[in-house]
Design an enzyme around this catalytic site. Structure first.
Site, PDB file in Angstrom:
ATOM      1  CB  CYS A 345      -0.997  -0.047   1.155  1.00  0.00           C
ATOM      2  SG  CYS A 345      -2.455   0.952   0.823  1.00  0.00           S
ATOM      3  CG  HIS A 471      -3.405  -3.575   3.235  1.00  0.00           C
ATOM      4  ND1 HIS A 471      -2.403  -3.119   4.071  1.00  0.00           N
ATOM      5  CD2 HIS A 471      -4.024  -2.482   2.753  1.00  0.00           C
ATOM      6  CE1 HIS A 471      -2.445  -1.790   4.097  1.00  0.00           C
ATOM      7  NE2 HIS A 471      -3.412  -1.376   3.311  1.00  0.00           N
ATOM      8  CD  GLU A 473      -1.213  -6.384   5.213  1.00  0.00           C
ATOM      9  OE1 GLU A 473      -0.894  -6.608   4.028  1.00  0.00           O
ATOM     10  OE2 GLU A 473      -1.392  -5.231   5.658  1.00  0.00           O
TER      11      GLU A 473
HETATM   12  N1  GLN Z   1      -1.943   6.693   2.850  1.00  0.00           N
HETATM   13  C1  GLN Z   1      -2.051   5.925   1.635  1.00  0.00           C
HETATM   14  C2  GLN Z   1      -3.409   6.094   0.957  1.00  0.00           C
HETATM   15  O1  GLN Z   1      -4.355   6.473   1.611  1.00  0.00           O
HETATM   16  C3  GLN Z   1      -1.749   4.470   1.881  1.00  0.00           C
HETATM   17  C4  GLN Z   1      -2.760   3.810   2.736  1.00  0.00           C
HETATM   18  C5  GLN Z   1      -2.268   2.491   3.302  1.00  0.00           C
HETATM   19  O2  GLN Z   1      -1.081   2.222   3.333  1.00  0.00           O
HETATM   20  N2  GLN Z   1      -3.190   1.685   3.799  1.00  0.00           N
HETATM   21  O3  GLN Z   1      -3.538   5.821  -0.193  1.00  0.00           O
END
Ligand code: GLN
Length: 497
Positions: A345, A471, A473
Site C-alpha cells: 500500500c 494488503h 497480509e
Molecule cells: N496513505 C495511503 C493512501 O491512503 C496508503 C494507505 C495504506 O497504506 N493503507 O492511499
C-alpha cells in the site's frame, strides 16, 4: 465469529495504530478490530461487517432510527433500545447457513461501557432455548512468582460480578502461565459455581496456532457440546494437527526480515504482516526473525548500517508524512542492493516515488498526500475520493479483483492471472507516469480488471522487488499463506543459503 467492542468509535478505522493496533479489513470493506484477523486465521473463513460491532455503531444506528422517527414517539433508552440493537446484531445470522455464533464481548467484566452488552447477552439467554445458549467466561489467573502460587480471587470476583448481572458462566477458560493443579480446579469450581470439568486451562503456548489443540485436549469442545446438547459430534483436527507437527519440525534455519514502518512501538500495529511472514516461513520450512524498525531513524547515511543484516525488507502501509524519507531511503537500499523487497500500500506508493526521484531524476516526485503542490504527482488522489471530507469508512475499502500480466513475477508468485485482494487507501498510481516508469524498468504487472487502477508493480531486473496497492497480509492463513509473502521468504532464503 463476532466481536463486540464497548468503545464509542463507530469502527476502529479512525483509531491510532499506536493505541489500538492494526485496523483489519474484511472482504465487504468493514474496518474492524484486529481480533477479526485472528478469527479468520484460525477458522479460515471470510467474515463480514456483522462480525465486528462497536458500541459507537450501535448508538449511531439507534440515533439514526430515532431521527427517522422509527420509535414512534417513544422515549429511547439503553434498555430496551440499545440492547435490542445489540441483539439484532447477534441474531443477524439467524437465517443464514451458520449453525453456531460465537459472540465475544470485549473489555472486562465491570466496565461501565460494556454493561449494555452484558445485559443484551443475558436477554439472549432468556429468549432462546436454554440448550442453545452457552456462556464462557475467559479469565486471567495471575501467578505470583515470589510465593509460587496462582491466585483465583480475581476470577471469583468477576464471576460474582457476572452473576449479579444475571449471567451464570457455564465454562471458565483460565488464561495461565503455569499448569493449574487439581486443587485450583476444585476451588474455582466450588467458588465460581461451575462443574470441575468446565474449568478449562488455557496455558500460554509455544506457538499461537497450537492453542486450539491445547484447548481441545483440555476438553473445551467436549464441554461446549455437552452444554449445547450437541451429541455425536466428532472432532476432526487432522489437518491442523499436521500443520502444527510440520511447524514443530521446521529446521533451525533463519531468515531475518525487517519491517520498516512508523508504528513500531506496538507489535499489534503490524500483526497481520507479522503473522503472514510466519505463515510464509511455515511454507518455506524456515524460521523467520522479524524486526520492527522505525523508519524515522533511517537516513541516506545509515541505511546500509541499519539494513545490511536483513535478508528481506517490507515497507508496510501507513498514513501521514512522518517517516516518509526513511521509507524512501529503505526502498532505495533494497532496490540498489538486490535485497528481496515487498511494498504494501503506502510501501508501494513510496517505491514509485523512490524510483521516480532516483532513477527518472524527477527530484520533486511525490504522493500528493505529502505534497499537494508537487509538479510530479506520481501518486495522486483517486477520482472518487476528491470530494470526500469525512474520515471514517470513506476510503477504497474491501476486496477488489486484480488482473495479472502473464510472465511477470506476480504471475509466477500467484500462479494465476486473476486474484482478489483487500484494500484500504485513498491515493493511487498516476497513469500519466506509467510509460516513463515502465521504460526505465519499473513495470506494472497487475491492474483492476478495467485496466485503470494500478495494483501491482515490480522490477524485473531485481531478484524480488514487488509491491501491491492492496494488503496481502489480510488474507494470509497459516494453512493458506499469502503468495507475496511466500515469495518474499523464498527469495530471502535464496539470498542467504
Ligand atoms: N496513505 C495511503 C493512501 O491512503 C496508503 C494507505 C495504506 O497504506 N493503507 O492511499
Amino acid at each position: 465469529m463476532q466481536k463486540f467492542d464497548p468503545y464509542i468509535n463507530v469502527d476502529p478505522g479512525t483509531m491510532s495504530p499506536y493505541e489500538h493496533g492494526e485496523v483489519f479489513v474484511t472482504d465487504d470493506g468493514a474496518e474492524t478490530d484486529l481480533d477479526l484477523g485472528h478469527y479468520e486465521r484460525f477458522i479460515d473463513e471470510n467474515l463480514t461487517k456483522n462480525s465486528s460491532i462497536t458500541m459507537g455503531k450501535i448508538y449511531s444506528n439507534v440515533i439514526e432510527k430515532e431521527r427517522r422517527g422509527d420509535y414512534l414517539g417513544k422515549t429511547v433508552q439503553v434498555i430496551p433500545h440499545i440492547t435490542n440493537e445489540i441483539k439484532e446484531k447477534i441474531y443477524s445470522f439467524d437465517n443464514s447457513d451458520i449453525d453456531i455464533v460465537i459472540t465475544e464481548v470485549g473489555g472486562t467484566v465491570g466496565d461501565i461501557e460494556g454493561l449494555s452488552i452484558i445485559e443484551a447477552i443475558r436477554q439472549v439467554g432468556l429468549e432462546k432455548d436454554p440448550d442453545d445458549v452457552l456462556y464462557i467466561h475467559v479469565t486471567l489467573l495471575p501467578y505470583i512468582s515470589g510465593s509460587n502460587e496462582i491466585k483465583t480471587k480475581p476470577t471469583q470476583h468477576s464471576v460474582k460480578e457476572l452473576q449479579s448481572l444475571g449471567i451464570k458462566p457455564d465454562i471458565l477458560v483460565c488464561r495461565t502461565e503455569t499448569e493449574i493443579t487439581d486443587s485450583i480446579r476444585e476451588k474455582l469450581a466450588l467458588f465460581c459455581n461451575v462443574r470441575k470439568t468446565s474449568v478449562i486451562q488455557n496455558m500460554t503456548a509455544d506457538n499461537l496456532y497450537a492453542v486450539p489443540l491445547l484447548l481441545e485436549k483440555e476438553g473445551l469442545a467436549r464441554e461446549a457440546c455437552k452444554h449445547l446438547k450437541l451429541d455425536n459430534i466428532e472432532s476432526n483436527n487432522a489437518e491442523w494437527e499436521k500443520m502444527i507437527e510440520n511447524i514443530r519440525h521446521i529446521e533451525d534455519k533463519f531468515v531475518n526480515i525487517a519491517i520498516v514502518g512508523k508504528y513500531v512501538q506496538l507489535d499489534d500495529s503490524y500483526i497481520s504482516v507479522m503473522e503472514s511472514l510466519r505463515h510464509a516461513g511455515f511454507a518455506n520450512n524456515v524460521k523467520v526473525n522479524i524486526d520492527l524498525i522505525d523508519c524515522e531513524n533511517v537516513t541516506k547515511e545509515n541505511a546500509k548500517e541499519i539494513l545490511e543484516k536483513y535478508n528481506g525488507i517490507i515497507v508496510p502501509g501507513g498514513f501521514g508524512n512522518r517517516g516518509i524519507d526513511g521509507k524512501i531511503q529503505t526502498i532505495k537500499y533494497a532496490r540498489e542492493n538486490n535485497i528481496p523487497f515487498l511494498g504494501i500500500c503506502l510501501g508501494m506508493q513510496m517505491a514509485v516515488v523512490e524510483f521516480a526521484r532516483n532513477v527518472l531524476g524527477l527530484k520533486d516526485a511525490n504522493s500528493i498526500e505529502f505534497d499537494a503542490n508537487t509538479s510530479n504527482p506520481v501518486i495522486h488522489i483517486m477520482e472518487e475520493q476528491k470530494n470526500i471530507n469525512k474520515k471514517g469508512g470513506t476510503m477504497r475499502l474491501g476486496v477488489y479483483d486484480c488482473v495479472i500480466k502473464e510472465n511477470t513475477l506476480a504471475n509466477k508468485v500467484y500462479g494465476k492471472t486473476k486474484i482478489s485482494e483487500r484494500h484500504r487507501h485513498r491515493y493511487e498510481y498516476n497513469n500519466d507516469y506509467k510509460q516513463m516508469l515502465e521504460q526505465a524498468g519499473l513495470i506494472v504487472s497487475g491492474t483492476s480488471p478495467d485496466g485503470t487502477l494500478v495494483e501491482i508493480i515490480e522490477l524485473p531486473s531485481h531478484p524480488y522487488f514487488i509491491a501491491g496497492q492492496f494488503h496481502p497480509e489480510l488474507k494470509s492463513r497459516p494453512n493458506n499463506p499469502a503468495p507475496l509473502f511466500v515469495g518474499l521468504i523464498k527469495a530471502a532464503k535464496e539470498h542467504i543459503f
